[in-house]
Design an enzyme around this catalytic site. Structure first.
Site, short mmCIF file in Angstrom:
data_model
loop_
_atom_site.label_atom_id
_atom_site.label_comp_id
_atom_site.label_asym_id
_atom_site.label_seq_id
_atom_site.Cartn_x
_atom_site.Cartn_y
_atom_site.Cartn_z
CE LYS A 35 -3.79 -2.33 2.40
NZ LYS A 35 -4.48 -2.64 1.19
CB CYS A 36 4.25 1.71 -0.73
SG CYS A 36 5.65 2.82 -0.94
N GLY A 37 3.12 4.26 -2.35
CA GLY A 37 3.15 4.94 -3.64
C GLY A 37 4.10 4.28 -4.63
CB THR A 39 2.65 -0.65 -4.29
OG1 THR A 39 2.82 -0.42 -2.88
CG2 THR A 39 2.13 -2.06 -4.50
#
Length: 160
Positions: A35-37, A39
């Protein structure tokens, strides 16, 4: 510990893995999150793995929840996400810490071998990457914003 091959980690399904299994291969060690930018880099990591694995290259993904709670799931959640959304087939490991008192010994070693910007050792964010040679020694460290595709020349050189 003197090389990547000196360490052990648990696979995403819980089995112990001796990283000596990757001896003779070039490896890209990455702390990942769902759930990371960054990803979407999973797609690029899978592309690298598919393009170079026949030549002795592996991507080793280590989920980490230390940065903004961006990997909140358990191993089943992580594996399901990676395999269904990004079709990731490279080795994934159990969620670990990369900084602090409970950091995995592998990451303590990686950070000692190659410091980050301005000599800092701490991992700054998810998708920090370490390129490791066939001999198990760290070649280079890359920040989160360095895309997998930007690593191709360095990987080619390490595989030569």
């Amino acid at each position: 510990m003197t090389s990547l091959h000196s360490f052990q980690a648990r696979s995403i399904t819980g089995e112990p893995v001796d990283l000596s299994d990757f001896e003779g291969q070039v490896a890209l060690v990455v702390n990942v999150a769902s759930k990371c930018g960054f990803t979407p880099q999973y797609e690029g990591l899978e592309s690298l793995y598919n393009d170079y694995k026949a030549r002795g290259f592996a991507v080793l993904g280590f989920p980490c929840n230390q940065f903004g709670g961006q990997e909140p799931g358990n191993s089943v959640d992580i594996l399901t996400f990676c395999s269904t959304v990004y079709k990731a087939s490279f080795p994934l490991f159990e969620k670990i810490d990369v900084n602090g008192a409970h950091a995995h010994p592998l990451y303590n070693w990686l950070k000692e071998e190659k410091s980050g910007v301005l000599g800092t050792q701490a991992i700054k964010w998810n998708f920090t990457k370490f390129l490791v040679g066939r001999d198990g020694q760290v070649i280079q460290r890359y920040g989160s914003s360095t895309t997998p595709d930007e690593l191709r020349a360095d990987i080619e050189k390490a595989l030569a």
